[in-house]
Motif scaffolding. Sequence first.
Motif, PDB file in Angstrom:
ATOM      1  N   GLU A 181      35.906  68.205  -0.206  1.00 44.29           N
ATOM      2  CA  GLU A 181      36.073  68.907   1.096  1.00 44.29           C
ATOM      3  C   GLU A 181      37.494  69.524   1.064  1.00 44.29           C
ATOM      4  O   GLU A 181      38.380  68.811   0.788  1.00 44.29           O
ATOM      5  CB  GLU A 181      35.581  68.661   2.224  1.00 44.29           C
ATOM      6  N   HIS A 182      37.744  70.832   1.409  1.00 42.57           N
ATOM      7  CA  HIS A 182      39.048  71.326   1.557  1.00 42.57           C
ATOM      8  C   HIS A 182      39.158  71.848   3.039  1.00 42.57           C
ATOM      9  O   HIS A 182      38.339  72.153   3.653  1.00 42.57           O
ATOM     10  CB  HIS A 182      38.980  72.428   0.525  1.00 42.57           C
ATOM     11  N   PRO A 183      40.203  71.670   3.479  1.00 40.57           N
ATOM     12  CA  PRO A 183      41.709  71.539   2.795  1.00 40.57           C
ATOM     13  C   PRO A 183      41.842  69.918   2.544  1.00 40.57           C
ATOM     14  O   PRO A 183      41.284  69.057   3.434  1.00 40.57           O
ATOM     15  CB  PRO A 183      42.883  71.845   3.714  1.00 40.57           C
ATOM     16  N   VAL A 184      42.733  69.611   1.895  1.00 43.98           N
ATOM     17  CA  VAL A 184      43.159  68.108   1.519  1.00 43.98           C
ATOM     18  C   VAL A 184      44.085  67.645   2.544  1.00 43.98           C
ATOM     19  O   VAL A 184      45.225  68.437   2.897  1.00 43.98           O
ATOM     20  CB  VAL A 184      43.435  67.961   0.217  1.00 43.98           C
ATOM     21  N   ARG A 185      43.859  66.721   3.281  1.00 44.10           N
ATOM     22  CA  ARG A 185      44.972  66.331   4.169  1.00 44.10           C
ATOM     23  C   ARG A 185      45.887  65.501   3.175  1.00 44.10           C
ATOM     24  O   ARG A 185      45.772  64.276   2.742  1.00 44.10           O
ATOM     25  CB  ARG A 185      44.534  65.056   5.179  1.00 44.10           C
ATOM     26  N   ARG A 186      47.274  65.851   3.683  1.00 48.77           N
ATOM     27  CA  ARG A 186      48.505  65.233   3.073  1.00 48.77           C
ATOM     28  C   ARG A 186      49.462  64.661   4.060  1.00 48.77           C
ATOM     29  O   ARG A 186      49.659  65.282   4.799  1.00 48.77           O
ATOM     30  CB  ARG A 186      49.370  66.292   2.180  1.00 48.77           C
ATOM     31  N   GLN A 187      49.710  63.213   3.837  1.00 51.33           N
ATOM     32  CA  GLN A 187      50.206  62.665   4.888  1.00 51.33           C
ATOM     33  C   GLN A 187      51.741  62.905   5.191  1.00 51.33           C
ATOM     34  O   GLN A 187      51.836  63.098   6.506  1.00 51.33           O
ATOM     35  CB  GLN A 187      50.314  61.154   4.605  1.00 51.33           C
ATOM     36  N   SER A 188      52.176  63.705   4.209  1.00 52.88           N
ATOM     37  CA  SER A 188      53.757  64.038   4.417  1.00 52.88           C
ATOM     38  C   SER A 188      53.702  65.244   5.483  1.00 52.88           C
ATOM     39  O   SER A 188      54.723  65.456   5.902  1.00 52.88           O
ATOM     40  CB  SER A 188      54.413  64.421   3.414  1.00 52.88           C
ATOM     41  N   GLU A 189      52.601  65.986   5.779  1.00 51.09           N
ATOM     42  CA  GLU A 189      52.557  67.236   6.696  1.00 51.09           C
ATOM     43  C   GLU A 189      52.112  66.809   8.091  1.00 51.09           C
ATOM     44  O   GLU A 189      52.003  67.450   8.733  1.00 51.09           O
ATOM     45  CB  GLU A 189      51.526  67.957   6.120  1.00 51.09           C
ATOM     46  N   HIS A 190      51.991  65.387   8.263  1.00 54.33           N
ATOM     47  CA  HIS A 190      51.308  65.096   9.560  1.00 54.33           C
ATOM     48  C   HIS A 190      52.110  63.851  10.284  1.00 54.33           C
ATOM     49  O   HIS A 190      51.657  62.717  10.811  1.00 54.33           O
ATOM     50  CB  HIS A 190      50.072  64.526   9.332  1.00 54.33           C
ATOM     51  N   PHE A 191      53.382  63.544   9.934  1.00 52.51           N
ATOM     52  CA  PHE A 191      54.410  62.911  10.568  1.00 52.51           C
ATOM     53  C   PHE A 191      54.350  62.815  12.111  1.00 52.51           C
ATOM     54  O   PHE A 191      54.379  61.556  12.582  1.00 52.51           O
ATOM     55  CB  PHE A 191      55.934  62.820   9.907  1.00 52.51           C
ATOM     56  N   ALA A 192      53.919  63.703  12.896  1.00 47.41           N
ATOM     57  CA  ALA A 192      53.992  63.954  14.168  1.00 47.41           C
ATOM     58  C   ALA A 192      52.956  62.959  14.818  1.00 47.41           C
ATOM     59  O   ALA A 192      53.054  62.510  15.727  1.00 47.41           O
ATOM     60  CB  ALA A 192      53.918  65.434  14.653  1.00 47.41           C
ATOM     61  N   ASP A 193      51.774  62.964  13.984  1.00 49.49           N
ATOM     62  CA  ASP A 193      50.520  62.129  14.209  1.00 49.49           C
ATOM     63  C   ASP A 193      50.933  60.682  14.344  1.00 49.49           C
ATOM     64  O   ASP A 193      50.639  59.849  15.321  1.00 49.49           O
ATOM     65  CB  ASP A 193      49.433  62.197  13.252  1.00 49.49           C
ATOM     66  N   TYR A 194      51.790  60.315  13.342  1.00 49.48           N
ATOM     67  CA  TYR A 194      52.019  58.843  13.241  1.00 49.48           C
ATOM     68  C   TYR A 194      53.057  58.476  14.227  1.00 49.48           C
ATOM     69  O   TYR A 194      53.296  57.033  14.835  1.00 49.48           O
ATOM     70  CB  TYR A 194      52.616  58.377  11.881  1.00 49.48           C
ATOM     71  N   GLU A 195      54.164  59.365  14.334  1.00 47.33           N
ATOM     72  CA  GLU A 195      55.076  59.306  15.501  1.00 47.33           C
ATOM     73  C   GLU A 195      54.512  58.965  16.960  1.00 47.33           C
ATOM     74  O   GLU A 195      54.872  58.157  17.699  1.00 47.33           O
ATOM     75  CB  GLU A 195      55.943  60.244  15.622  1.00 47.33           C
ATOM     76  N   ALA A 196      53.367  59.774  16.999  1.00 49.74           N
ATOM     77  CA  ALA A 196      52.679  59.428  18.310  1.00 49.74           C
ATOM     78  C   ALA A 196      51.994  58.312  18.383  1.00 49.74           C
ATOM     79  O   ALA A 196      52.185  57.580  19.602  1.00 49.74           O
ATOM     80  CB  ALA A 196      51.687  60.550  18.575  1.00 49.74           C
ATOM     81  N   ALA A 197      51.458  57.641  17.391  1.00 50.54           N
ATOM     82  CA  ALA A 197      50.874  56.273  17.255  1.00 50.54           C
ATOM     83  C   ALA A 197      51.798  55.321  17.603  1.00 50.54           C
ATOM     84  O   ALA A 197      51.858  54.183  18.172  1.00 50.54           O
ATOM     85  CB  ALA A 197      49.894  56.176  16.291  1.00 50.54           C
ATOM     86  N   LEU A 198      53.133  55.470  16.757  1.00 48.79           N
ATOM     87  CA  LEU A 198      54.355  54.629  17.038  1.00 48.79           C
ATOM     88  C   LEU A 198      54.994  54.469  18.331  1.00 48.79           C
ATOM     89  O   LEU A 198      55.101  53.463  18.996  1.00 48.79           O
ATOM     90  CB  LEU A 198      55.218  54.979  15.936  1.00 48.79           C
ATOM     91  N   LYS A 199      54.770  55.556  19.149  1.00 45.03           N
ATOM     92  CA  LYS A 199      55.305  55.617  20.363  1.00 45.03           C
ATOM     93  C   LYS A 199      54.511  55.088  21.326  1.00 45.03           C
ATOM     94  O   LYS A 199      54.940  54.346  22.343  1.00 45.03           O
ATOM     95  CB  LYS A 199      55.514  57.049  20.876  1.00 45.03           C
ATOM     96  N   ARG A 200      53.291  55.111  21.167  1.00 45.89           N
ATOM     97  CA  ARG A 200      52.234  54.267  21.756  1.00 45.89           C
ATOM     98  C   ARG A 200      52.552  52.821  21.823  1.00 45.89           C
ATOM     99  O   ARG A 200      52.521  52.094  22.675  1.00 45.89           O
ATOM    100  CB  ARG A 200      50.778  54.783  21.589  1.00 45.89           C
ATOM    101  N   LEU A 201      52.772  52.499  20.418  1.00 46.94           N
ATOM    102  CA  LEU A 201      52.938  50.861  20.363  1.00 46.94           C
ATOM    103  C   LEU A 201      54.339  50.647  21.128  1.00 46.94           C
ATOM    104  O   LEU A 201      54.524  49.500  21.612  1.00 46.94           O
ATOM    105  CB  LEU A 201      52.810  50.471  19.110  1.00 46.94           C
ATOM    106  N   ARG A 202      55.049  51.323  21.058  1.00 53.20           N
ATOM    107  CA  ARG A 202      56.753  51.070  21.393  1.00 53.20           C
ATOM    108  C   ARG A 202      56.525  50.894  23.032  1.00 53.20           C
ATOM    109  O   ARG A 202      57.002  50.229  23.756  1.00 53.20           O
ATOM    110  CB  ARG A 202      57.745  52.072  21.129  1.00 53.20           C
ATOM    111  N   ASP A 203      55.519  51.931  23.572  1.00 53.66           N
ATOM    112  CA  ASP A 203      55.453  51.937  24.964  1.00 53.66           C
ATOM    113  C   ASP A 203      54.792  50.524  25.727  1.00 53.66           C
ATOM    114  O   ASP A 203      54.862  50.152  26.718  1.00 53.66           O
ATOM    115  CB  ASP A 203      54.671  53.060  25.606  1.00 53.66           C
ATOM    116  N   MET A 204      54.010  50.217  24.670  1.00 47.91           N
ATOM    117  CA  MET A 204      53.205  48.835  25.070  1.00 47.91           C
ATOM    118  C   MET A 204      54.153  47.748  24.838  1.00 47.91           C
ATOM    119  O   MET A 204      53.482  46.668  25.338  1.00 47.91           O
ATOM    120  CB  MET A 204      51.940  48.779  24.183  1.00 47.91           C
ATOM    121  N   GLY A 205      55.306  47.714  24.382  1.00 51.63           N
ATOM    122  CA  GLY A 205      56.230  46.777  23.889  1.00 51.63           C
ATOM    123  C   GLY A 205      55.783  45.913  22.866  1.00 51.63           C
ATOM    124  O   GLY A 205      56.038  44.429  22.913  1.00 51.63           O
ATOM    125  N   LEU A 206      54.999  46.311  21.865  1.00 54.91           N
ATOM    126  CA  LEU A 206      54.438  45.595  20.654  1.00 54.91           C
ATOM    127  C   LEU A 206      55.195  45.674  19.411  1.00 54.91           C
ATOM    128  O   LEU A 206      54.646  45.143  18.436  1.00 54.91           O
ATOM    129  CB  LEU A 206      52.914  46.063  20.775  1.00 54.91           C
TER     130      LEU A 206
END
Length: 297
Positions: free
Chosen positions: A72-97
């Motif tokens: 299927e298209h479009p193909v997801r390229r991880q380098s275009e979605h760093f904001a998604d990973y930053e949000a997940a990382l922030k959640r882990l930081r906020d949890m103190g983990l």
Amino acid sequence: MQERRDIVRFAPSPNGWLHLGHAYSAIFASETARALGGRFLLRIEDIDIGRCRPEYEQAIYEDLAWLGLEWEHPVRRQSEHFADYEAALKRLRDMGLVYPCFATRKEIADAIEGSGIGHARWPVDPDGAPVYPGLYKDIAPAELNRLMWEGRSYAWRIDMEKALARAEEMNGGPIFFHEDAGGPQGQAGRLPIDPMLFGDVVIARKDVPTSYHLAVTVDDAIQNVTVVTRGQDLFPATYVHRLLQILLGLPEPRYRHHPLVRDETGRRLSKSAKDMGLRELRLAGATPAEVRRLAGI
């Protein structure tokens, strides 16, 4: 109401030419989707900016199309979605983990050597890397601020003991994952996780706000992947991914870990060993049918 279709993905990294092992994995994922009456996705895992190249990515599309695969298209390229990973990382930081680790490879090696145990007897994780010895894990806030102020490079590591305890609390007990079939020892069914084997694994870095473990977990959830197919070498990684799914409140896919393609000596094929790629086989006149036969499909 329309019945939900299974979603399966193939997620290569464009840091080298695809080889027979990748062909097996791609075809396995595509045929799994077809057998389930589901959808097949291609994802480009290019967070390793230093090693990924446009020519390798283009070759992925060409090789897979040559094999007769459609996605299927479009193909997801991880380098275009760093904001998604930053949000997940922030959640882990906020949890103190998670915590910032400033240790260099030399510091880690010196700590292991000076431990009294030595490198030969020091525990290694399922990927063969020494388990992190805990440097900088409990440094004082003033020292942490100083290191941050100096602009030192660091990696975000998950406090595995704390994270596992929190996840089990959130889960209401021990955590499991579901293997449809194909674990390294033929495991299947509801299997327990043991992420402590990895120690305080790296979740992200200062310059790249993610790692393989975090990015693949977030991507699979965003893309609604229901069946994760991959090689048996990644079976233990499921322990970390299932842990992150619980902590981040993400859905749980099923897993199918397939056998690895090996050479005549039993060594698994790899890009680092410069095993013959699909591109070379194509240019040498091989047919898709011959590649399937060589890959053991």
